[in-house]
Write a protein that holds these residues in place. Structure first.
Motif, PDB file in Angstrom:
ATOM      1  N   LEU A 209      14.594  23.234   7.916  1.00 37.93           N
ATOM      2  CA  LEU A 209      15.958  23.934   8.046  1.00 37.93           C
ATOM      3  C   LEU A 209      16.927  23.267   8.909  1.00 37.93           C
ATOM      4  N   SER A 210      17.307  21.887   8.494  1.00 38.03           N
ATOM      5  CA  SER A 210      18.054  20.965   9.254  1.00 38.03           C
ATOM      6  C   SER A 210      18.870  20.093   8.332  1.00 38.03           C
ATOM      7  N   VAL A 211      20.089  19.864   8.696  1.00 38.38           N
ATOM      8  CA  VAL A 211      20.794  18.852   7.666  1.00 38.38           C
ATOM      9  C   VAL A 211      20.200  17.534   7.756  1.00 38.38           C
ATOM     10  N   SER A 212      19.808  17.165   8.892  1.00 37.97           N
ATOM     11  CA  SER A 212      18.995  15.776   8.923  1.00 37.97           C
ATOM     12  C   SER A 212      17.860  15.788   7.848  1.00 37.97           C
ATOM     13  N   THR A 213      17.188  16.784   7.862  1.00 32.99           N
ATOM     14  CA  THR A 213      15.738  16.765   7.129  1.00 32.99           C
ATOM     15  C   THR A 213      16.571  16.914   5.574  1.00 32.99           C
ATOM     16  N   LEU A 214      17.162  17.844   5.270  1.00 34.11           N
ATOM     17  CA  LEU A 214      17.593  17.751   3.964  1.00 34.11           C
ATOM     18  C   LEU A 214      18.346  16.634   3.183  1.00 34.11           C
ATOM     19  N   SER A 215      19.013  15.717   4.214  1.00 33.40           N
ATOM     20  CA  SER A 215      19.542  14.823   3.737  1.00 33.40           C
ATOM     21  C   SER A 215      18.620  13.510   3.127  1.00 33.40           C
ATOM     22  N   SER A 216      17.386  13.809   3.587  1.00 32.99           N
ATOM     23  CA  SER A 216      16.540  12.753   3.116  1.00 32.99           C
ATOM     24  C   SER A 216      15.606  13.377   2.002  1.00 32.99           C
ATOM     25  N   MET A 217      15.495  14.623   1.694  1.00 34.71           N
ATOM     26  CA  MET A 217      14.703  15.100   0.692  1.00 34.71           C
ATOM     27  C   MET A 217      15.111  15.163  -0.722  1.00 34.71           C
ATOM     28  N   GLU A 218      14.377  14.944  -1.821  1.00 33.66           N
ATOM     29  CA  GLU A 218      14.815  15.159  -3.038  1.00 33.66           C
ATOM     30  C   GLU A 218      15.266  16.446  -3.510  1.00 33.66           C
ATOM     31  N   ALA A 219      16.483  16.623  -4.610  1.00 33.36           N
ATOM     32  CA  ALA A 219      16.655  17.705  -4.889  1.00 33.36           C
ATOM     33  C   ALA A 219      15.762  18.807  -5.337  1.00 33.36           C
ATOM     34  N   ALA A 220      14.710  18.212  -6.103  1.00 32.83           N
ATOM     35  CA  ALA A 220      13.645  19.061  -6.874  1.00 32.83           C
ATOM     36  C   ALA A 220      12.776  19.654  -5.712  1.00 32.83           C
ATOM     37  N   GLU A 221      12.613  18.963  -4.660  1.00 39.04           N
ATOM     38  CA  GLU A 221      11.984  19.673  -3.464  1.00 39.04           C
ATOM     39  C   GLU A 221      12.890  20.851  -2.824  1.00 39.04           C
ATOM     40  N   ILE A 222      13.979  20.660  -2.536  1.00 35.30           N
ATOM     41  CA  ILE A 222      14.894  21.437  -2.007  1.00 35.30           C
ATOM     42  C   ILE A 222      14.898  23.003  -3.186  1.00 35.30           C
ATOM     43  N   GLU A 223      15.099  22.532  -4.185  1.00 37.67           N
ATOM     44  CA  GLU A 223      15.288  23.484  -5.334  1.00 37.67           C
ATOM     45  C   GLU A 223      14.103  24.511  -5.150  1.00 37.67           C
ATOM     46  N   LYS A 224      12.713  24.271  -5.069  1.00 39.99           N
ATOM     47  CA  LYS A 224      11.564  25.155  -4.809  1.00 39.99           C
ATOM     48  C   LYS A 224      11.764  26.017  -3.611  1.00 39.99           C
ATOM     49  N   LEU A 225      12.307  25.651  -2.469  1.00 39.80           N
ATOM     50  CA  LEU A 225      12.499  26.380  -1.366  1.00 39.80           C
ATOM     51  C   LEU A 225      13.728  27.346  -1.440  1.00 39.80           C
ATOM     52  N   VAL A 226      14.583  26.787  -1.882  1.00 41.50           N
ATOM     53  CA  VAL A 226      15.911  27.985  -2.038  1.00 41.50           C
ATOM     54  C   VAL A 226      15.998  28.608  -3.336  1.00 41.50           C
ATOM     55  N   LYS A 227      15.023  28.444  -4.240  1.00 40.65           N
ATOM     56  CA  LYS A 227      15.103  29.320  -5.453  1.00 40.65           C
ATOM     57  C   LYS A 227      15.431  30.904  -5.441  1.00 40.65           C
TER      58      LYS A 227
ATOM     59  N   ARG B  12      19.521  25.345  -8.428  1.00 38.15           N
ATOM     60  CA  ARG B  12      19.755  23.899  -8.691  1.00 38.15           C
ATOM     61  C   ARG B  12      21.102  23.571  -8.052  1.00 38.15           C
ATOM     62  N   GLN B  13      22.030  24.312  -8.347  1.00 33.63           N
ATOM     63  CA  GLN B  13      23.120  23.917  -7.678  1.00 33.63           C
ATOM     64  C   GLN B  13      23.277  23.714  -6.219  1.00 33.63           C
ATOM     65  N   LYS B  14      22.629  24.840  -5.724  1.00 34.10           N
ATOM     66  CA  LYS B  14      22.686  24.857  -4.318  1.00 34.10           C
ATOM     67  C   LYS B  14      21.797  23.863  -3.671  1.00 34.10           C
ATOM     68  N   ALA B  15      20.681  23.510  -4.158  1.00 26.77           N
ATOM     69  CA  ALA B  15      19.730  22.207  -3.774  1.00 26.77           C
ATOM     70  C   ALA B  15      20.912  21.166  -3.705  1.00 26.77           C
ATOM     71  N   ASN B  16      21.227  20.813  -4.903  1.00 26.11           N
ATOM     72  CA  ASN B  16      22.217  19.448  -5.001  1.00 26.11           C
ATOM     73  C   ASN B  16      23.235  19.494  -3.882  1.00 26.11           C
ATOM     74  N   ARG B  17      24.014  20.715  -3.714  1.00 31.21           N
ATOM     75  CA  ARG B  17      24.921  20.844  -2.724  1.00 31.21           C
ATOM     76  C   ARG B  17      24.587  20.813  -1.273  1.00 31.21           C
ATOM     77  N   LEU B  18      23.394  21.156  -1.121  1.00 30.03           N
ATOM     78  CA  LEU B  18      22.801  21.205   0.296  1.00 30.03           C
ATOM     79  C   LEU B  18      22.537  19.635   0.443  1.00 30.03           C
ATOM     80  N   ARG B  19      21.844  18.804  -0.563  1.00 28.97           N
ATOM     81  CA  ARG B  19      21.553  17.577  -0.304  1.00 28.97           C
ATOM     82  C   ARG B  19      22.822  16.850  -0.098  1.00 28.97           C
TER      83      ARG B  19
END
Length: 231
Positions: free
Chosen positions: A53-71, A77-84
């Motif tokens: 839950l931080s911008v610095s962490t999200l910047s280094s994560m893969e979109a697929a990882e973020i997708e699972k968390l924000v589903k 998918r759109q939001k994960a790519n946008r956040l990254r």
């Protein structure tokens, strides 16, 4: 201010936006697009549980990882790519979220609006709640309530309605935050798509509640809009 006072007398002071950090508020502002807050809370909980839950962490994560968390927030998918993408841009261009939020109000809003996926409402939410800079937020609830209560044109553009509030209210951070929160609460409880006027605290001022209709855009007088917002 009368409308604000009527709402506040019913709902009390509303401690909105929920979020413990600037990062949480920023991320929540992106996730809340096109969904309900209850869904955002689930996604926030997932991110928090994964220490993401931080911008610095999200910047280094893969979109697929973020997708699972924000589903749970929908359009994941759109939001994960946008956040990254947003997080990467913030880190590369400003060093940190604090670096971005520390810009002057004018520069911050201009910078946010240039970022893909951030429109006026999201930009103003970030400015008001994450950066702590007075910038009045206009959302669907605000437009609907102002139309029904005072007859402002239903199709009024974002900037025009924002200017009505900012030109007529004291430029106070706490007031801007709570006024917006009061609109959200009124919209959720009473001024829904199908209005539930019985017991609505805005009824004493409301043209829809008192006459069974809202004033058409052609009947609304722009010169009176500033006065209405201050009521």
């Amino acid at each position: 201010m009368r409308l604000y006072n009527l709402m506040k007398s019913r709902f009390g002071f509303l401690n909105w936006w929920p979020g413990d950090t600037e990062d949480e508020i920023f991320i929540g502002a992106i996730l809340t697009q096109q969904t309900t807050w209850s869904n955002v809370e689930k996604a926030i909980s997932n991110l928090k549980g994964s220490q993401a839950l931080s911008v610095s962490t999200l910047s280094s994560m893969e979109a697929a990882e973020i997708e699972k968390l924000v589903k749970p927030s929908g359009y994941y998918r759109q939001k994960a790519n946008r956040l990254r993408s947003l997080s990467s841009t913030i880190i590369s261009e400003h060093g940190s979220l604090d670096g971005l939020l520390g810009l002057s109000p004018k520069a911050l809003r201009e910078t946010l609006l240039k970022m893909k996926g951030i429109g006026p409402e999201t930009a103003d939410s970030i400015m008001l709640y994450a950066a702590g800079k007075p910038s009045f937020v206009i959302d669907a609830y605000t437009k609907r309530i102002m139309h029904r209560v005072f007859g402002t044109p239903p199709g009024i553009d974002y900037g025009s309605l924002k200017a009505v509030f900012e030109s007529s209210l004291p430029r106070k951070l706490a007031l801007y935050k709570d006024f917006h929160a009061q609109f959200v609460e009124l919209g959720k409880r009473y001024c829904k798509t199908k209005p539930a006027c019985g017991g609505c605290p805005a009824a004493p001022l409301c043209q829809y509640a008192n006459h069974g209709f809202s004033v058409s855009s052609s009947a609304a007088k722009p010169q009176n809009a500033k006065k209405r917002a201050s009521q």
